[in-house]
Design a protein around this motif. Structure first.
Motif, PDB file in Angstrom:
ATOM      1  N   VAL A 275      26.398  18.340 -24.365  1.00 26.35           N
ATOM      2  CA  VAL A 275      25.272  18.058 -25.261  1.00 26.35           C
ATOM      3  C   VAL A 275      25.692  17.101 -26.369  1.00 26.35           C
ATOM      4  O   VAL A 275      24.920  16.236 -26.793  1.00 26.35           O
ATOM      5  N   ASP A 276      26.934  17.218 -26.821  1.00 27.60           N
ATOM      6  CA  ASP A 276      27.430  16.359 -27.889  1.00 27.60           C
ATOM      7  C   ASP A 276      27.523  14.901 -27.444  1.00 27.60           C
ATOM      8  O   ASP A 276      27.201  13.979 -28.197  1.00 27.60           O
ATOM      9  N   GLN A 277      27.935  14.668 -26.194  1.00 24.39           N
ATOM     10  CA  GLN A 277      28.102  13.293 -25.744  1.00 24.39           C
ATOM     11  C   GLN A 277      26.827  12.663 -25.213  1.00 24.39           C
ATOM     12  O   GLN A 277      26.720  11.435 -25.164  1.00 24.39           O
ATOM     13  N   ALA A 278      25.852  13.455 -24.825  1.00 24.59           N
ATOM     14  CA  ALA A 278      24.642  12.904 -24.193  1.00 24.59           C
ATOM     15  C   ALA A 278      23.969  11.805 -25.013  1.00 24.59           C
ATOM     16  O   ALA A 278      23.564  10.778 -24.452  1.00 24.59           O
TER      17      ALA A 278
ATOM     18  N   ALA B  45      14.008  13.910 -28.775  1.00 22.98           N
ATOM     19  CA  ALA B  45      15.445  14.006 -28.518  1.00 22.98           C
ATOM     20  C   ALA B  45      15.933  15.452 -28.485  1.00 22.98           C
ATOM     21  O   ALA B  45      16.704  15.840 -27.594  1.00 22.98           O
ATOM     22  N   ASP B  46      15.495  16.274 -29.442  1.00 22.53           N
ATOM     23  CA  ASP B  46      15.951  17.660 -29.473  1.00 22.53           C
ATOM     24  C   ASP B  46      15.499  18.416 -28.230  1.00 22.53           C
ATOM     25  O   ASP B  46      16.239  19.260 -27.707  1.00 22.53           O
ATOM     26  N   GLU B  47      14.316  18.109 -27.760  1.00 19.44           N
ATOM     27  CA  GLU B  47      13.807  18.766 -26.556  1.00 19.44           C
ATOM     28  C   GLU B  47      14.687  18.450 -25.350  1.00 19.44           C
ATOM     29  O   GLU B  47      14.982  19.331 -24.533  1.00 19.44           O
ATOM     30  N   VAL B  48      15.110  17.196 -25.246  1.00 15.89           N
ATOM     31  CA  VAL B  48      15.979  16.796 -24.143  1.00 15.89           C
ATOM     32  C   VAL B  48      17.329  17.509 -24.239  1.00 15.89           C
ATOM     33  O   VAL B  48      17.827  18.068 -23.253  1.00 15.89           O
TER      34      VAL B  48
END
Length: 260
Positions: free
Chosen positions: A210-213, A227-230
Motif C-alpha cells: 500500500v505504501d508503494q502503490a 485515492a484512499d478508496e483504491v
C-alpha cells in the motif's frame, strides 16, 4: 478517466508527478538485481555512466557500488535534490534538452524511465554523448503478482476507475521495450539492440504494498478524492491472502552499442 497515453514521453504531468514525495519513492520502489547491473557494466568500455531520469538515485547508487562514476540527469529538481543527498551528482534537465558540455561517457543507462524520453530523439542524444563502442542500456522491472491477487487488484481499480490502465493484466509484454528498440533502430546510430532478462522475487507485506502503490505513474491519473478508496481496496486484497505475498519480477534490459 484517461488511460495511459500511447506516447508516455508526451504526458509531462505524469512524468513529473513522482517528485511529490521523493522519500516514499526512494524507500518503496523496487531495486534491480546485481546481475543486471553487472551485465551492463561488463558491456561498457569504461566506468563513466550517465543515468537518465535518475530520480532519487536508486539505479545510480547500484552503478556506483559496481565501481562506476555516475552523473544523473533528472527533470524534477525535487528528485534531483534527494539523489544529491544520497551521494549522486545530478544535473536538472530533460535528457533531450540536456547540455553535456562536451563530455562523453561509456554508458547511458535508464532504469524504469526511458519511456518518459522521446525514443528516437533520446537514442540520438545518447549516441552523441557516448564514446565509440559506448553502450545504451535501458531497463524496466516487469512485475507479476500471484494470479489471484492480480485479479483482485484489477477488480479494485476497475470498480473505482473502470478505464484505468491498472485494470489490465500484470506481467505481459512491455510496450516500453518495443518502443525503445524501435527508437534505437530508427536513430541509425547503434548496432542491433539485444535483450536480457533477469528474474528475481520480493516479498511484500500489506503495508509495504500500500505504501508503494502511489509511486506508480498510473496512480497520478487517479483523482485525489478516490485515492484512499483504491488504497483501502488493494490493502484488503492483500489481507485476504494472508497479509503478504511474493512478487515475481523480471528485469528486462535492452542494450545497444554505438556504431558511429
Amino acid at each position: 478517466m484517461p488511460t495511459l497515453p500511447s506516447e508516455p514521453h508526451r504526458a509531462r504531468n505524469m512524468a513529473e508527478s513522482f517528485g511529490a514525495d521523493p522519500e516514499r519513492y526512494d524507500r518503496t520502489r523496487p531495486s534491480y538485481p546485481d546481475a543486471a547491473v553487472a551485465a551492463i557494466v561488463a558491456a561498457a568500455p569504461g566506468p563513466d555512466v550517465v543515468d537518465v531520469g535518475a530520480g532519487t538515485g536508486i539505479a545510480a547508487r547500484l552503478f556506483q557500488a559496481a565501481g562506476c562514476r555516475v552523473l544523473g540527469v533528472e527533470v524534477d529538481p525535487r528528485m534531483a535534490a534527494w539523489a544529491r543527498r544520497r551521494g549522486v551528482e545530478v544535473e536538472v534537465a530533460a535528457f533531450e534538452d540536456w547540455d553535456p558540455a562536451g563530455r562523453v561517457f561509456d554508458a547511458v543507462v535508464a532504469g524504469q524511465t526511458w519511456h518518459w524520453v522521446d525514443p528516437v530523439a533520446g537514442a540520438a542524444k545518447a549516441a552523441r554523448v557516448l564514446r565509440p563502442g559506448g553502450v545504451l542500456a535501458v531497463f524496466w522491472n516487469v512485475a507479476r503478482p500471484p494470479a489471484d491477487l492480480a485479479a483482485a487488484f484489477a477488480e479494485v481499480y476497475r470498480r473505482v476507475l473502470p478505464d484505468s490502465p491498472l485494470t489490465r493484466p500484470a506481467g505481459g509484454p512491455s510496450p516500453f521495450t518495443t518502443a525503445a528498440v524501435d527508437g534505437i533502430r530508427r536513430s541509425g546510430a547503434f548496432g542491433e539492440p539485444g535483450e536480457q532478462r533477469f528474474d528475481w522475487e520480493r516479498t511484500y507485506t500489506r503495508d509495504e504494498w500500500v505504501d508503494q502503490a502511489p509511486t506508480s505513474g498510473a496512480h497520478a491519473l487517479i483523482p485525489p478524492e478516490r485515492a484512499d478508496e483504491v488504497l483501502t481496496g488493494i490493502g484488503a486484497a492483500v489481507d485476504a491472502v494472508g497479509g503478504s505475498f511474493v512478487m515475481a519480477y523480471t528485469t528486462v534490459v535492452v542494450t545497444a552499442v554505438r556504431s558511429r
